[in-house]
Design a protein around this motif. Structure first.
Motif, PDB file in Angstrom:
ATOM      1  N   LYS A   1      -4.782   3.738   0.153  1.00  0.00           N
ATOM      2  CA  LYS A   1      -4.127   4.921  -0.425  1.00  0.00           C
ATOM      3  C   LYS A   1      -4.634   6.198   0.239  1.00  0.00           C
ATOM      4  N   LEU A   2      -5.932   6.265   0.497  1.00  0.00           N
ATOM      5  CA  LEU A   2      -6.497   7.438   1.169  1.00  0.00           C
ATOM      6  C   LEU A   2      -5.923   7.598   2.578  1.00  0.00           C
ATOM      7  N   ILE A   3      -5.725   6.479   3.273  1.00  0.00           N
ATOM      8  CA  ILE A   3      -5.128   6.528   4.614  1.00  0.00           C
ATOM      9  C   ILE A   3      -3.706   7.077   4.535  1.00  0.00           C
ATOM     10  N   PHE A   4      -2.914   6.559   3.600  1.00  0.00           N
ATOM     11  CA  PHE A   4      -1.531   7.028   3.456  1.00  0.00           C
ATOM     12  C   PHE A   4      -1.471   8.474   2.974  1.00  0.00           C
ATOM     13  N   GLU A   5      -2.306   8.843   2.024  1.00  0.00           N
ATOM     14  CA  GLU A   5      -2.286  10.209   1.502  1.00  0.00           C
ATOM     15  C   GLU A   5      -2.635  11.245   2.567  1.00  0.00           C
TER      16      GLU A   5
ATOM     17  N   PHE B   1       0.830  -1.205   0.000  1.00  0.00           N
ATOM     18  CA  PHE B   1       0.000   0.000   0.000  1.00  0.00           C
ATOM     19  C   PHE B   1       0.866   1.257   0.000  1.00  0.00           C
ATOM     20  N   GLN B   2       1.955   1.214   0.742  1.00  0.00           N
ATOM     21  CA  GLN B   2       2.882   2.341   0.796  1.00  0.00           C
ATOM     22  C   GLN B   2       3.492   2.601  -0.587  1.00  0.00           C
ATOM     23  N   ASN B   3       3.923   1.542  -1.254  1.00  0.00           N
ATOM     24  CA  ASN B   3       4.513   1.673  -2.586  1.00  0.00           C
ATOM     25  C   ASN B   3       3.500   2.127  -3.623  1.00  0.00           C
ATOM     26  N   PHE B   4       2.275   1.635  -3.508  1.00  0.00           N
ATOM     27  CA  PHE B   4       1.214   2.058  -4.426  1.00  0.00           C
ATOM     28  C   PHE B   4       0.928   3.545  -4.248  1.00  0.00           C
ATOM     29  N   THR B   5       0.819   3.992  -3.018  1.00  0.00           N
ATOM     30  CA  THR B   5       0.542   5.402  -2.742  1.00  0.00           C
ATOM     31  C   THR B   5       1.664   6.294  -3.268  1.00  0.00           C
ATOM     32  N   ALA B   6       2.902   5.825  -3.137  1.00  0.00           N
ATOM     33  CA  ALA B   6       4.065   6.607  -3.581  1.00  0.00           C
ATOM     34  C   ALA B   6       4.263   6.547  -5.099  1.00  0.00           C
ATOM     35  N   GLY B   7       3.471   5.725  -5.790  1.00  0.00           N
ATOM     36  CA  GLY B   7       3.587   5.627  -7.237  1.00  0.00           C
ATOM     37  C   GLY B   7       4.686   4.689  -7.709  1.00  0.00           C
ATOM     38  N   ARG B   8       5.232   3.904  -6.786  1.00  0.00           N
ATOM     39  CA  ARG B   8       6.296   2.965  -7.162  1.00  0.00           C
ATOM     40  C   ARG B   8       5.747   1.726  -7.858  1.00  0.00           C
TER      41      ARG B   8
ATOM     42  N   SER C   1       2.038   0.296  -9.975  1.00  0.00           N
ATOM     43  CA  SER C   1       0.784   0.748 -10.597  1.00  0.00           C
ATOM     44  C   SER C   1      -0.426   0.184  -9.846  1.00  0.00           C
ATOM     45  N   ARG C   2      -1.569   0.776 -10.119  1.00  0.00           N
ATOM     46  CA  ARG C   2      -2.825   0.309  -9.535  1.00  0.00           C
ATOM     47  C   ARG C   2      -3.076  -1.146  -9.934  1.00  0.00           C
ATOM     48  N   ALA C   3      -2.853  -1.434 -11.221  1.00  0.00           N
ATOM     49  CA  ALA C   3      -3.076  -2.798 -11.726  1.00  0.00           C
ATOM     50  C   ALA C   3      -2.160  -3.798 -11.021  1.00  0.00           C
ATOM     51  N   ASP C   4      -0.907  -3.432 -10.821  1.00  0.00           N
ATOM     52  CA  ASP C   4       0.032  -4.328 -10.146  1.00  0.00           C
ATOM     53  C   ASP C   4      -0.337  -4.509  -8.672  1.00  0.00           C
ATOM     54  N   ALA C   5      -0.812  -3.445  -8.032  1.00  0.00           N
ATOM     55  CA  ALA C   5      -1.219  -3.537  -6.627  1.00  0.00           C
ATOM     56  C   ALA C   5      -2.438  -4.456  -6.492  1.00  0.00           C
ATOM     57  N   ILE C   6      -3.375  -4.325  -7.417  1.00  0.00           N
ATOM     58  CA  ILE C   6      -4.552  -5.196  -7.405  1.00  0.00           C
ATOM     59  C   ILE C   6      -4.137  -6.641  -7.637  1.00  0.00           C
ATOM     60  N   GLU C   7      -3.283  -6.847  -8.632  1.00  0.00           N
ATOM     61  CA  GLU C   7      -2.825  -8.199  -8.953  1.00  0.00           C
ATOM     62  C   GLU C   7      -2.109  -8.847  -7.767  1.00  0.00           C
ATOM     63  N   ALA C   8      -1.326  -8.046  -7.047  1.00  0.00           N
ATOM     64  CA  ALA C   8      -0.598  -8.582  -5.887  1.00  0.00           C
ATOM     65  C   ALA C   8      -1.565  -9.105  -4.831  1.00  0.00           C
ATOM     66  N   LEU C   9      -2.639  -8.368  -4.566  1.00  0.00           N
ATOM     67  CA  LEU C   9      -3.614  -8.815  -3.569  1.00  0.00           C
ATOM     68  C   LEU C   9      -4.390 -10.037  -4.044  1.00  0.00           C
TER      69      LEU C   9
END
Length: 95
Positions: free
Chosen positions: A61-65, A25-32, A34-42
């Motif tokens: 992402k909203l929590i981290f932002e 989630f931290q990496n997704f929020t930071a843009g490291r 992609s959304r698609a990769d974050a979804i696929e990982a879960l």
């Protein structure tokens, strides 16, 4: 984001899922990643299906932002509904 909204978002992500996938989630929020990769990982980890993974990622992402990730970890630590392994991991992440 106020405390009530934080609690709602954290419950939507899932307390255990938030802790075990914290770096994702931290990496997704930071843009490291992609959304698609974050979804696929879960989905690959069998955390949830695609729709659920999208919701979890979006709320995390909203929590981290809003800079409330440490407060979210505190909520996990105060919870009686998570096991000791999750609580221990939350403590380590909190440091």
């Amino acid at each position: 984001m106020d405390d009530t909204e934080l609690d709602k978002k954290l419950k939507s992500v899932g307390k255990a899922a938030f802790v075990t996938n914290y770096e994702l989630f931290q990496n997704f929020t930071a843009g490291r990643i992609s959304r698609a990769d974050a979804i696929e990982a879960l989905v690959t980890k069998k955390v949830s299906n695609e729709a659920g993974a999208a919701i979890r990622n979006g709320n995390a992402k909203l929590i981290f932002e809003s800079g409330r990730e440490l407060d979210a970890l505190d909520l996990v630590l105060q919870s009686n509904r998570v096991n000791d392994d999750i609580r221990d991991l939350a403590r380590k992440l909190r440091r």
